[in-house]
Design an enzyme around this catalytic site. Structure first.
Site, PDB file in Angstrom:
ATOM      1  CB  SER A 151      -0.916   0.008   1.225  1.00 23.87           C
ATOM      2  OG  SER A 151      -1.511   1.290   1.345  1.00 23.87           O
ATOM      3  CG  HIS A 174      -4.072  -1.364  -1.637  1.00 23.28           C
ATOM      4  ND1 HIS A 174      -5.205  -2.061  -2.002  1.00 23.28           N
ATOM      5  CD2 HIS A 174      -4.445  -0.576  -0.596  1.00 23.28           C
ATOM      6  CE1 HIS A 174      -6.218  -1.712  -1.209  1.00 23.28           C
ATOM      7  NE2 HIS A 174      -5.780  -0.816  -0.351  1.00 23.28           N
ATOM      8  CG  ASP A 176      -5.156   2.669   0.876  1.00 27.03           C
ATOM      9  OD1 ASP A 176      -6.137   1.916   0.820  1.00 27.03           O
ATOM     10  OD2 ASP A 176      -4.013   2.282   1.197  1.00 27.03           O
ATOM     11  CG  MET A 178      -8.299   7.657   2.663  1.00 27.66           C
ATOM     12  SD  MET A 178      -7.397   7.767   4.230  1.00 27.66           S
ATOM     13  CE  MET A 178      -6.475   6.234   4.166  1.00 27.66           C
ATOM     14  CG  HIS A 237      -9.344   0.685  -0.518  1.00 25.75           C
ATOM     15  ND1 HIS A 237      -8.777   0.441   0.718  1.00 25.75           N
ATOM     16  CD2 HIS A 237     -10.692   0.734  -0.300  1.00 25.75           C
ATOM     17  CE1 HIS A 237      -9.728   0.348   1.628  1.00 25.75           C
ATOM     18  NE2 HIS A 237     -10.891   0.539   1.045  1.00 25.75           N
ATOM     19  CG  MET A 286     -11.255   3.814   2.120  1.00 23.23           C
ATOM     20  SD  MET A 286      -9.725   3.747   3.059  1.00 23.23           S
ATOM     21  CE  MET A 286      -8.563   3.796   1.699  1.00 23.23           C
ATOM     22  CG  MET A 328     -11.843  -2.283   4.928  1.00 18.59           C
ATOM     23  SD  MET A 328     -10.310  -2.000   4.017  1.00 18.59           S
ATOM     24  CE  MET A 328      -9.252  -1.283   5.297  1.00 18.59           C
ATOM     25  CG  ASP A 347      -6.420  -2.633   3.026  1.00 22.17           C
ATOM     26  OD1 ASP A 347      -5.329  -2.441   3.586  1.00 22.17           O
ATOM     27  OD2 ASP A 347      -7.036  -1.756   2.380  1.00 22.17           O
TER      28      ASP A 347
HETATM   29  C1  DX5 Z   1      -6.396   1.793   5.511  1.00 17.93           C
HETATM   30  C2  DX5 Z   1      -5.974   1.438   4.126  1.00 17.93           C
HETATM   31  C3  DX5 Z   1      -4.920   0.413   4.066  1.00 17.93           C
HETATM   32  C4  DX5 Z   1      -3.626   0.803   4.747  1.00 17.93           C
HETATM   33  C5  DX5 Z   1      -3.029  -0.454   5.313  1.00 17.93           C
HETATM   34  O1  DX5 Z   1      -7.480   2.638   5.435  1.00 17.93           O
HETATM   35  O2  DX5 Z   1      -7.084   0.941   3.391  1.00 17.93           O
HETATM   36  O3  DX5 Z   1      -4.679   0.003   2.724  1.00 17.93           O
HETATM   37  O4  DX5 Z   1      -2.709   1.405   3.876  1.00 17.93           O
HETATM   38  O5  DX5 Z   1      -1.936  -0.110   6.079  1.00 17.93           O
HETATM   39  P1  DX5 Z   1      -1.223  -1.136   7.066  1.00 17.93           P
HETATM   40  O6  DX5 Z   1      -0.805  -2.324   6.254  1.00 17.93           O
HETATM   41  O7  DX5 Z   1      -0.101  -0.342   7.606  1.00 17.93           O
HETATM   42  O8  DX5 Z   1      -2.263  -1.520   8.108  1.00 17.93           O
HETATM   43 ZN    ZN Z   2      -6.636   0.034   1.401  1.00 13.20          ZN
END
Ligand code: DX5
Ligand code: ZN
Length: 220
Positions: A12, A37, A39, A41, A70, A72, A141, A179
């Protein structure tokens, strides 16, 4: 040891060093990682803001791994075309953010992208009974979304196993991605439970040797 020998690893980018993004991408390119990956947000669906489409656009020319995006965000269906045009391989939308999930999944697949549906830790897999046949992947998640580096929620292992049962019972080949809080120990148990893809942020990028860490996760 693990039952699934062909699992994928998706580091990620959230945990990478943003001041040296080019080196971080090159590191991923040179690793055994299967996907990157990403993320995204919005500060509304989750209580944090990460990075957005300009960053995906910037890394795109040098990234050699498929983008596993991903989202969010609320109303993820608004961004399908944008994500497709950025060249994403897979677009994950949250179940909790999608009032018309069937329409959203269909629209994602019409662009040629793979479609994933994401469940928060509290969202039961039973809610997938009437949509799972349409999706390419379910993203579970194993932390509450919004931040990297959180503690793994133990219940996720059993949840993965139940999802795997549902997929097998229906005769589907839907992938399971997990994840949050993935490390060598949680990874092993998730793979045994039936996970196909593991996302790892901090465990990879904050390790002394990210390439070696990815290699070790692949070798499980
Ligand atoms: C959290 C993200 C994850 C995050 C995971 O909201 O969706 O993808 O980057 O990070 P680690 O592996 O550090 O928990
Ligand atoms: Zn993620």
């Amino acid at each position: 040891m693990a039952m699934n020998t062909k699992h994928k690893i998706a580091p990620s980018l959230l945990a990478a060093d943003f001041l040296h993004l080019q080196q971080e991408i090159e590191r991923v390119n040179n690793s055994e990682a299967d996907w990157l990956h990403l993320d995204i947000m919005d500060g509304v669906f989750v209580p944090n803001i990460s990075f957005g489409f300009p960053i995906l656009d910037a890394i795109r020319p040098i990234l050699k791994k498929p983008m596993d995006v991903h989202l969010m965000v609320v109303e993820p269906q608004k961004f399908i075309r944008e994500v497709a045009e950025l060249g994403a391989y897979l677009m994950n939308v949250h179940y909790e953010a999608s009032a018309h999930l069937h329409r959203t999944i269909s629209a994602i697949k019409e662009t040629g992208m793979k479609a994933g549906v994401t469940l928060n830790p509290h969202t039961p897999i039973s809610l997938l009974e009437d949509i799972i046949q349409e999706v390419d992947m379910v993203l579970l998640m194993s932390v509450n979304p919004g931040f990297g580096g959180q503690r793994f929620i133990e219940h996720s292992v059993e949840k993965t196993a139940r999802l795997k049962d549902m997929i097998t019972r229906k005769g589907l080949n839907t992938l399971i991605e997990v994840d949050g809080g993935v490390n060598m120990e949680t990874a092993k148990r998730l793979l045994t439970a039936g996970a196909d893809v593991l996302v790892a942020g901090n465990f990879v990028f904050k390790s002394p040797n990210p390439l070696q860490t990815i290699k070790e996760l692949k070798a499980l």
